[in-house]
Motif scaffolding. Structure first.
Motif, PDB file in Angstrom:
ATOM      1  N   ASN A  60       0.829  -1.208   0.000  1.00  0.00           N
ATOM      2  CA  ASN A  60       0.000   0.000   0.000  1.00  0.00           C
ATOM      3  C   ASN A  60       0.863   1.257   0.000  1.00  0.00           C
ATOM      4  OD1 ASN A  60      -2.357  -1.457  -0.024  1.00  0.00           O
ATOM      5  ND2 ASN A  60      -2.682  -1.341   2.195  1.00  0.00           N
ATOM      6  N   LYS A  61       1.963   1.215   0.768  1.00  0.00           N
ATOM      7  CA  LYS A  61       2.838   2.387   0.814  1.00  0.00           C
ATOM      8  C   LYS A  61       3.528   2.628  -0.528  1.00  0.00           C
ATOM      9  CE  LYS A  61       3.632   1.888   5.776  1.00  0.00           C
ATOM     10  NZ  LYS A  61       4.589   1.534   6.830  1.00  0.00           N
ATOM     11  N   LEU A  62       3.943   1.544  -1.188  1.00  0.00           N
ATOM     12  CA  LEU A  62       4.587   1.694  -2.497  1.00  0.00           C
ATOM     13  C   LEU A  62       3.594   2.181  -3.544  1.00  0.00           C
ATOM     14  CD1 LEU A  62       6.907  -1.450  -2.527  1.00  0.00           C
ATOM     15  CD2 LEU A  62       7.585   0.949  -2.288  1.00  0.00           C
ATOM     16  N   VAL A  63       2.343   1.726  -3.427  1.00  0.00           N
ATOM     17  CA  VAL A  63       1.322   2.249  -4.347  1.00  0.00           C
ATOM     18  C   VAL A  63       1.160   3.749  -4.129  1.00  0.00           C
ATOM     19  CG1 VAL A  63      -1.156   2.240  -4.872  1.00  0.00           C
ATOM     20  CG2 VAL A  63       0.077   0.080  -4.613  1.00  0.00           C
ATOM     21  N   GLY A  64       1.186   4.172  -2.866  1.00  0.00           N
ATOM     22  CA  GLY A  64       1.102   5.597  -2.578  1.00  0.00           C
ATOM     23  C   GLY A  64       2.279   6.364  -3.149  1.00  0.00           C
ATOM     24  N   VAL A  65       3.485   5.762  -3.077  1.00  0.00           N
ATOM     25  CA  VAL A  65       4.671   6.404  -3.648  1.00  0.00           C
ATOM     26  C   VAL A  65       4.499   6.584  -5.148  1.00  0.00           C
ATOM     27  CG1 VAL A  65       7.134   6.117  -4.108  1.00  0.00           C
ATOM     28  CG2 VAL A  65       6.228   5.605  -1.831  1.00  0.00           C
ATOM     29  N   VAL A  66       4.028   5.538  -5.833  1.00  0.00           N
ATOM     30  CA  VAL A  66       3.825   5.621  -7.287  1.00  0.00           C
ATOM     31  C   VAL A  66       2.822   6.724  -7.620  1.00  0.00           C
ATOM     32  CG1 VAL A  66       2.952   4.392  -9.306  1.00  0.00           C
ATOM     33  CG2 VAL A  66       4.467   3.223  -7.678  1.00  0.00           C
ATOM     34  N   MET A  67       1.747   6.786  -6.851  1.00  0.00           N
ATOM     35  CA  MET A  67       0.750   7.833  -7.119  1.00  0.00           C
ATOM     36  C   MET A  67       1.333   9.226  -6.893  1.00  0.00           C
ATOM     37  SD  MET A  67      -2.639   6.106  -5.401  1.00  0.00           S
ATOM     38  CE  MET A  67      -3.614   7.555  -5.762  1.00  0.00           C
ATOM     39  N   MET A  68       2.120   9.384  -5.819  1.00  0.00           N
ATOM     40  CA  MET A  68       2.741  10.688  -5.555  1.00  0.00           C
ATOM     41  C   MET A  68       3.710  11.074  -6.657  1.00  0.00           C
ATOM     42  SD  MET A  68       3.477  10.411  -1.451  1.00  0.00           S
ATOM     43  CE  MET A  68       2.152  10.047  -0.315  1.00  0.00           C
ATOM     44  N   LEU A  69       4.485  10.105  -7.158  1.00  0.00           N
ATOM     45  CA  LEU A  69       5.406  10.410  -8.261  1.00  0.00           C
ATOM     46  C   LEU A  69       4.637  10.783  -9.528  1.00  0.00           C
ATOM     47  CD1 LEU A  69       8.094   7.589  -7.741  1.00  0.00           C
ATOM     48  CD2 LEU A  69       8.342  10.048  -7.288  1.00  0.00           C
ATOM     49  N   PRO A  81       7.626  19.769  -3.340  1.00  0.00           N
ATOM     50  CA  PRO A  81       6.975  19.228  -2.123  1.00  0.00           C
ATOM     51  C   PRO A  81       6.382  17.838  -2.330  1.00  0.00           C
ATOM     52  CG  PRO A  81       6.371  21.521  -2.446  1.00  0.00           C
ATOM     53  CD  PRO A  81       7.083  21.092  -3.692  1.00  0.00           C
ATOM     54  N   GLN A  82       5.832  17.607  -3.531  1.00  0.00           N
ATOM     55  CA  GLN A  82       5.258  16.285  -3.796  1.00  0.00           C
ATOM     56  C   GLN A  82       6.344  15.219  -3.878  1.00  0.00           C
ATOM     57  OE1 GLN A  82       3.106  17.268  -7.331  1.00  0.00           O
ATOM     58  NE2 GLN A  82       1.357  18.158  -6.210  1.00  0.00           N
ATOM     59  N   LEU A  83       7.495  15.565  -4.449  1.00  0.00           N
ATOM     60  CA  LEU A  83       8.610  14.611  -4.490  1.00  0.00           C
ATOM     61  C   LEU A  83       9.108  14.302  -3.080  1.00  0.00           C
ATOM     62  CD1 LEU A  83      10.632  15.916  -7.569  1.00  0.00           C
ATOM     63  CD2 LEU A  83       9.403  13.745  -7.383  1.00  0.00           C
ATOM     64  N   ARG A  84       9.122  15.333  -2.218  1.00  0.00           N
ATOM     65  CA  ARG A  84       9.561  15.103  -0.839  1.00  0.00           C
ATOM     66  C   ARG A  84       8.589  14.178  -0.096  1.00  0.00           C
ATOM     67  NH1 ARG A  84      11.369  21.354   0.475  1.00  0.00           N
ATOM     68  NH2 ARG A  84      13.475  21.214  -0.467  1.00  0.00           N
ATOM     69  N   ARG A  85       7.274  14.393  -0.336  1.00  0.00           N
ATOM     70  CA  ARG A  85       6.295  13.486   0.288  1.00  0.00           C
ATOM     71  C   ARG A  85       6.465  12.070  -0.240  1.00  0.00           C
ATOM     72  NH1 ARG A  85       2.820  18.030  -0.198  1.00  0.00           N
ATOM     73  NH2 ARG A  85       1.957  17.216  -2.166  1.00  0.00           N
ATOM     74  N   ALA A  86       6.747  11.942  -1.522  1.00  0.00           N
ATOM     75  CA  ALA A  86       6.977  10.613  -2.085  1.00  0.00           C
ATOM     76  C   ALA A  86       8.224   9.981  -1.474  1.00  0.00           C
ATOM     77  CB  ALA A  86       7.106  10.695  -3.605  1.00  0.00           C
ATOM     78  N   GLN A  87       9.275  10.812  -1.266  1.00  0.00           N
ATOM     79  CA  GLN A  87      10.488  10.289  -0.643  1.00  0.00           C
ATOM     80  C   GLN A  87      10.217   9.814   0.789  1.00  0.00           C
ATOM     81  OE1 GLN A  87      13.594  13.180  -0.056  1.00  0.00           O
ATOM     82  NE2 GLN A  87      15.198  11.613   0.007  1.00  0.00           N
ATOM     83  N   ASP A  88       9.422  10.593   1.545  1.00  0.00           N
ATOM     84  CA  ASP A  88       9.079  10.183   2.913  1.00  0.00           C
ATOM     85  C   ASP A  88       8.283   8.880   2.905  1.00  0.00           C
ATOM     86  OD1 ASP A  88      10.353  12.426   3.850  1.00  0.00           O
ATOM     87  OD2 ASP A  88       8.514  13.624   4.026  1.00  0.00           O
ATOM     88  N   ALA A  89       7.342   8.783   1.960  1.00  0.00           N
ATOM     89  CA  ALA A  89       6.548   7.561   1.879  1.00  0.00           C
ATOM     90  C   ALA A  89       7.420   6.363   1.514  1.00  0.00           C
ATOM     91  CB  ALA A  89       5.416   7.739   0.864  1.00  0.00           C
ATOM     92  N   ALA A  90       8.390   6.574   0.587  1.00  0.00           N
ATOM     93  CA  ALA A  90       9.301   5.495   0.212  1.00  0.00           C
ATOM     94  C   ALA A  90      10.171   5.084   1.392  1.00  0.00           C
ATOM     95  CB  ALA A  90      10.165   5.918  -0.969  1.00  0.00           C
ATOM     96  N   THR A  91      10.624   6.070   2.184  1.00  0.00           N
ATOM     97  CA  THR A  91      11.411   5.758   3.386  1.00  0.00           C
ATOM     98  C   THR A  91      10.591   4.950   4.376  1.00  0.00           C
ATOM     99  OG1 THR A  91      12.691   7.794   3.086  1.00  0.00           O
ATOM    100  CG2 THR A  91      12.749   6.765   5.262  1.00  0.00           C
ATOM    101  N   ASP A  92       9.326   5.320   4.540  1.00  0.00           N
ATOM    102  CA  ASP A  92       8.442   4.589   5.451  1.00  0.00           C
ATOM    103  C   ASP A  92       8.227   3.165   4.962  1.00  0.00           C
ATOM    104  OD1 ASP A  92       6.789   4.166   7.605  1.00  0.00           O
ATOM    105  OD2 ASP A  92       5.009   4.939   6.594  1.00  0.00           O
ATOM    106  N   ALA A  93       8.028   3.004   3.641  1.00  0.00           N
ATOM    107  CA  ALA A  93       7.856   1.660   3.071  1.00  0.00           C
ATOM    108  C   ALA A  93       9.111   0.822   3.274  1.00  0.00           C
ATOM    109  CB  ALA A  93       7.502   1.758   1.592  1.00  0.00           C
TER     110      ALA A  93
END
Length: 416
Positions: free
Chosen positions: A236-245, A261-273
């Motif tokens: 689910n987190k990786l799907v969120g990363v793909v959507m953010m990218l 800012p959207q890339l940073r949120r995607a980076q945070d989500a990828a780190t969490d995943a």
């Protein structure tokens, strides 16, 4: 062997025969009761008391095994088919005619006839030796028409003078015969009551079958857990990363200022995943076991436990990696249950390595002072602990009365 050691061994043999002689009278009563019950089994009413009779027979032979085990210094196992709670006539017929029941009944018959006689002989020989030694001191006090009789009537000093020699003969026979009879009596008990080679092999096959089934269940449950964690967590987190990218990509063409800012949120989500994946890998086989060993890993668990936890790892030795991994997860699940459900103010985690009859056993004990009332339920943590233990032919014991305290004891054979 020293003289004192021989005398102690002889004394043990005499005590064993005397106890068996007293027990033989009980066996005689059971034999008579069995002979009285047998005709009623043929007529029908006796089948109603068959389960009670078989339980009594098993209980009596269990005491005989304990006595034989104490005499030989080695425990004597037992193996019986279960007694159904609500047996049918066919169940009762199989129970009464089972080889184990027939062996127990045969032992009772032999014991009833042989043990009292052996006990009387074992006591009579030393008593005869002592009496023969004392005959010269009291033969004259006996009436002339009722002289002392010990192999022959003693009516003169010449006859009395030979009595100590006869007493020595009694003593020599007793010193040899009493241990021999004790060994023979014990051998008969072991021959009739100890598990046969076939039953031991059948028990071992059953244990291996159950262990294999438990290992497969534990493996399947672990795969389901990994699949669930991947689906609900990292996927689910990786799907969120793909959507953010994807959103950031569109922003580059329409509103470049929003892309960063959207890339940073995607980076945070990828780190969490990535952290979730690391946790998942850690739960499959904790690297801390390799780094610090089981004692260090348990120390880390105790330190992270929300409930104040005391750790005791004295006597803990290294075990195979699979066993240590299972022990780690058992301890982790036990502490988790304490934190979630017990309401305890303190918990003690103990890990020791003991040497049992079949080799080393790793024992994990989790004891808390909580409210108690814990019980295993399908799909729960305690059920998972039992699956892990059964995969190694281990055992789980849970004592948790209402009001507490609760003690979870898990034993894992290290040779599995």
């Amino acid at each position: 062997m020293t003289t004192s050691a021989r005398l102690r061994r002889w004394g043990r043999a005499l005590a064993y025969l005397v106890v068996e002689g007293v027990a033989g009278t009980v066996s005689l009563l059971m034999l008579i009761a069995g002979l009285v019950l047998a005709p009623f089994l043929l007529l029908g009413p006796g089948w109603l008391v068959a389960p009670t009779a078989v339980r009594a027979l098993r209980g009596w032979t269990a005491l005989a095994r304990q006595r034989a085990g104490r005499f030989t210094g080695e425990p004597v196992g037992e193996r019986y088919p279960p007694i159904p709670a609500d047996p049918t006539f066919e169940d009762l017929r199989r129970l009464v005619s089972a080889p184990s029941t027939l062996r127990d009944a045969g032992w009772v018959a032999v014991h009833a006839l042989v043990a009292p006689a052996a006990a009387l002989l074992a006591v009579g020989l030393p008593a005869g030796a002592l009496n023969s030694l004392l005959v010269p001191a009291y033969w004259q006090a006996m009436p002339a028409d009722e002289p002392v009789s010990n192999l022959y009537p003693v009516t003169s000093w010449w006859g009395a003078a030979a009595m100590p020699l006869i007493g020595l003969g009694y003593a020599a026979v007793a010193l040899w015969l009493v241990p021999a009879m004790a060994r023979g009596m014990c051998a008969v008990t072991l021959r009739l009551l100890a598990p046969t080679r076939a039953s031991q092999l059948a028990q071992r096959v059953s244990a291996l079958t159950a262990s294999r089934a438990a290992a497969l269940d534990a493996h399947a449950a672990e795969l389901r857990r990994i699949e669930r964690d991947l689906h609900d967590g990292a996927q689910n987190k990786l799907v969120g990363v793909v959507m953010m990218l994807g959103i950031a990509e569109r922003s580059l063409t329409t509103n470049p200022e929003q892309a960063l800012p959207q890339l940073r949120r995607a980076q945070d989500a990828a780190t969490d995943a990535l952290a979730g994946l690391r946790t998942l890998v850690h739960d499959i086989y904790p690297p801390i076991l390799d780094e610090l060993g089981l004692d260090g890993a348990l120390s880390a668990l105790a330190g992270r436990c929300p409930v104040p936890c005391a750790l005791d790892v004295d006597g803990l030795r290294r075990a195979p990696a699979a066993v240590e991994s299972a022990a780690y997860f058992v301890a982790a699940e036990g502490l988790t249950n304490v934190a979630k459900h017990s309401g305890a103010g303190r918990v003690v985690l103990t890990a020791t390595t003991d040497v049992g009859p079949s080799g080393e056993v790793l024992r994990i004990v989790v004891a808390d002072d909580g409210r108690g009332g814990a019980a295993a339920r399908a799909g729960g943590g305690l059920a998972g602990i039992r699956r892990r233990a059964e995969a190694f032919e281990g055992s789980v014991e849970l004592v948790s009365p209402d009001g507490g305290p609760t003690t979870l004891r898990v034993e894992l054979p290290c040779g599995s």
